[in-house]
Design a protein around this motif. Structure first.
Motif, PDB file in Angstrom:
ATOM      1  N   ASP B   3       1.979 -13.254   8.702  1.00 61.88           N
ATOM      2  CA  ASP B   3       2.494 -12.562   7.579  1.00 61.88           C
ATOM      3  C   ASP B   3       3.412 -13.503   6.834  1.00 61.88           C
ATOM      4  N   THR B   4       2.680 -14.254   6.262  1.00 61.84           N
ATOM      5  CA  THR B   4       3.420 -15.242   5.218  1.00 61.84           C
ATOM      6  C   THR B   4       3.480 -14.520   3.948  1.00 61.84           C
ATOM      7  N   ASN B   5       3.191 -13.216   3.955  1.00 63.02           N
ATOM      8  CA  ASN B   5       3.454 -12.539   2.824  1.00 63.02           C
ATOM      9  C   ASN B   5       5.072 -12.535   2.383  1.00 63.02           C
ATOM     10  N   ASN B   6       5.525 -12.805   1.163  1.00 57.75           N
ATOM     11  CA  ASN B   6       6.875 -12.431   0.747  1.00 57.75           C
ATOM     12  C   ASN B   6       7.838 -13.503   1.483  1.00 57.75           C
ATOM     13  N   ILE B   7       7.351 -14.340   2.220  1.00 58.43           N
ATOM     14  CA  ILE B   7       8.189 -15.517   2.875  1.00 58.43           C
ATOM     15  C   ILE B   7       8.408 -16.698   1.900  1.00 58.43           C
ATOM     16  N   GLU B   8       9.662 -17.065   1.600  1.00 62.07           N
ATOM     17  CA  GLU B   8       9.904 -18.290   1.070  1.00 62.07           C
ATOM     18  C   GLU B   8       9.362 -19.553   1.653  1.00 62.07           C
TER      19      GLU B   8
END
Ligand SMILES: Nc1ncnc2c1ncn2[C@@H]1O[C@H](COP(=O)(O)OP(=O)(O)O)[C@@H](O)[C@H]1O
Ligand SMILES: [Mg+2]
Lengths: 288, 379
Positions: B3-8
């Motif tokens: 879940d690298t979504n939305n991770i800065e």
């Protein structure tokens, strides 16, 4: 955020599917050095049999290669060392048996799955296999360009890093025909390392090289192994190289069509009970 | 990872004049470039101390060095200090091994400005042209000497090779040559028929086709096809032998290159080509006949009578003579270009192309010379 960027690049890059695939797989593809323990097999060869036409070259052999070790396959000319290596890297499909890379069978994999497994390998061929029409930089860039989304300047920087690590900085714009044999091997090694694969395979890395250059090549293998934890699979018949570099060795034999000895090189050198092994490791000529 | 979504890519902690960056995603060739945009957005100039905390970086590869370089370059001239902390031993090892200084001297192959390259290339091309010409004359000289010696060494001719090349260059070329020259005869016939009809000079179609085919098109097309089939093949064969050191092996074994490699090929083509040309001439004339019969309602007898009157031996033999010269040129250029190859497969390809281009060029050049000579001699 990353997904967003991916979508943008999807529009502009036909290859992006594959790239996405690779990035998901990067878990296993990049150096996860924390796992570099010596007691976990990274390559498992099980009941491998190879034959050309009706001639059986390798008859039912099995062995494991551990993560992070320098593993060598030795034996006289024509005993099938290159053949075994070609099976491991998926160039040929064996008649029988399976070859597991990180638990995945390379013989059965096709399409993207196969590419995914192949990305774990860097291979250095006996005659180096550099693309003669491309400069060294282009040779190295090829894989980086097709498998990653990196920009040109990032790729150039990586090329520089790889060439420096094999002692060839400044040779970016040279063609393979413009450099010596030893340099070709090193350039091929730099190309094999383009994606920092966890496994590097070498077919006769020192063949055709003078002893000093050959020893340099061996040192390079050792250095990269200890620094990066890369598993090294080396096919060789260069005794000095084997004894100085290998951590574990299997010896193949033409008549036995299989493995006749396995162990540390020092053990095999003392293996008086097996004449063939002893003779090989002590350079005793056999009568013809 | 998933879940690298939305991770800065970074966790950024700002504190007074200290900026702490904690990379969160892998620093490798697949993910590394996500850092770059963020690094560019950072306002380094507002801080005096930057801390890069690598504790959470478990996945990395040589891109780590590119990452370091990028940070260092961004900080350059901004009066800040970058501290890398919590780097693992493996990370340090990687950086040490991959960024070690090179002991060997670096080559100095400088890049030249474009226009300079351009001029240099023109110069090189012209120079190569002249030196090629020089070497080709030398080659032809050697070949001539070998050919003069040949009758005394005829026993040494490898008859099997000769038969093989004769068959390949000659017999196997017949179908395609016949087809093409037949069509050329037909085309010439039709084009001629349109013109001749206007003047009521219908029967001269036989003169037109007969002479054009026998004097020019027959020999020319045959030679061009042979250049494409055999000239290129010879260049590729000999070029491959050259790059795989077979030629060197022959030389060190004391074998005569010309006798062994070149004469069988050149002789085979030179002897075969007039025979193919005769067949080609015949096919072309038949093509003309078809045109005459369909477009001008001529009869077979009418056509052949006219042809008989118009075509004499000098037309036929001047064509055949030319074809022998063409055959010699094409085959020797093929061998010559093959011998020029050096290096690798790529060079063999280059010289194979050169063999065809030079071959066709020489055919046309010598044809022009012959046309002029025959005119002067009244043949
Ligand atoms: N493509 C092939 N077709 C038939 N036989 C082959 C092929 N490749 C290798 N061999 C045979 O397999 C045997 C082992 O070859 P190889 O693995 O290259 O030996 P080496 O141990 O010297 O690397 C040799 O006897 C060789 O003749
Ligand atoms: Mg081999």
């Amino acid at each position: 955020m990353i997904e967003e960027k991916k979508e943008i690049s999807n529009l502009s890059n036909n290859n992006s599917n594959e790239i996405e695939d690779n990035s998901k797989a990067s878990n296993t593809n990049s150096l996860s050095l924390k796992n570099s323990t010596n007691n976990e097999p990274i390559i498992q060869v099980k009941n491998l049999t190879v034959q050309y036409d009706d001639r059986v070259i390798i008859d039912n052999i099995s062995f494991d290669i551990m993560r992070g070790e320098i593993f060598m396959i030795v034996g006289g000319s024509g005993c099938g060392k290159s053949t075994v290596l070609r099976q491991i890297i998926g160039l040929e499909i064996p008649i029988e048996g399976e070859i597991l890379i990180n638990g995945e069978d390379i013989c059965k994999a096709t399409g993207k799955d196969k590419v995914h497994i192949l990305n774990k390998f860097g291979v250095l061929f006996q005659s180096s296999g550099l693309f003669a029409s491309m400069t060294l930089a282009e040779n190295i860039a090829l894989k980086l360009e097709t498998s990653t989304n990196l920009t040109n300047s990032q790729i150039l920087e990586l090329i520089n890093i790889k060439l420096t690590s094999v002692g060839l900085a400044g040779y970016e714009s040279f063609l393979p025909s413009e450099i010596s044999g030893g340099m070709k091997k090193r350039a091929a090694l730099a190309r094999a390392m383009a994606l920092d694969p966890p496994i590097l395979c070498f077919d006769e890395p020192s063949s055709g090289l003078d002893p000093v250059t050959a020893a340099t090549m061996d040192e390079l293998i050792k250095e990269l192994n200890s620094a990066l934890g890369t598993t090294m699979v080396v096919v060789s018949h260069d005794l000095d190289g084997v004894i100085n570099t290998a951590q574990r060795v299997i010896m193949l034999d033409k008549d036995a069509k299989g493995i006749i000895a396995e162990g540390a090189p020092k053990e095999l050198k003392e293996m008086k009970e097996n004449k063939k092994v002893y003779d090989f490791f002590n350079r005793i000529p056999t009568s013809i | 990872m998933k879940d690298t979504n939305n991770i800065e890519p970074f966790e950024i902690i700002k504190k007074d004049n200290e900026l702490t960056l904690k990379p969160l995603i892998p620093i490798n060739v697949y993910y590394g470039d996500y850092y770059f945009e963020d690094i560019e957005k950072l306002d380094f100039e507002n801080y005096s101390n930057i801390i890069v905390d690598l504790a959470d970086v478990t996945e990395f590869d040589s891109f780590l060095i590119v990452f370091y370089n990028k940070l260092n370059k961004t900080a350059e001239g901004k009066n800040v200090k970058i501290n890398y902390i919590n780097a693992s031993e493996e990370q340090n090892n990687l950086v040490n091994v991959l960024s070690k200084e090179q002991k060997e001297e670096k080559p100095n192959k400088q890049k030249k400005p474009f226009f300079y390259n351009y001029l240099e290339n023109i110069g090189l091309k012209v120079k190569t042209m002249f030196s090629d010409m020089y070497v080709f004359i030398e080659f032809t000289g050697n070949l001539m000497i070998a050919l003069f010696k040949f009758p005394f060494k005829i026993k040494e001719l490898r008859i099997k090779d000769f038969a093989y090349y004769f068959n390949n260059a000659g017999v196997n070329a017949v179908p395609i040559v016949i087809l093409i020259v037949f069509l050329l005869g037909l085309i010439t016939g039709y084009q001629g028929a349109l013109l001749l009809k206007q003047f009521g000079a219908d029967r001269f179609i036989a003169d037109l086709v007969g002479i054009v085919i026998a004097r020019e098109l027959g020999p020319l097309m045959t030679a061009i096809l042979v250049a494409g089939r055999s000239g290129s093949a010879y260049a590729a064969e000999i070029g491959t032998m050259k790059v795989s050191e077979e030629i060197d092996a022959l030389k060190t074994m004391g074998m005569d290159l010309y006798q062994f490699l070149i004469i069988p090929r050149v002789l085979a083509v030179t002897i075969a080509i007039p025979f193919i040309t005769i067949l080609a001439d015949f096919a072309g004339i038949v093509g003309g006949l078809v045109a005459a019969m369909t477009a001008l309602d001529m009869t077979f007898t009418g056509y052949s009578n006219e042809l008989n009157r118009a075509l004499n031996y000098s037309h036929l033999f001047s064509g055949l003579f030319k074809s022998i010269i063409f055959g010699f040129l094409v085959s020797s250029v093929g061998c010559f270009r093959g011998l020029q190859a050096s290096g690798g497969a790529e060079s063999v390809g280059r010289f194979t192309t050169a063999a065809v281009v030079t071959g066709v060029l020489l055919i046309i050049l010598s044809d022009a010379v012959f046309t002029f000579l025959f005119q002067v001699l009244g043949i």
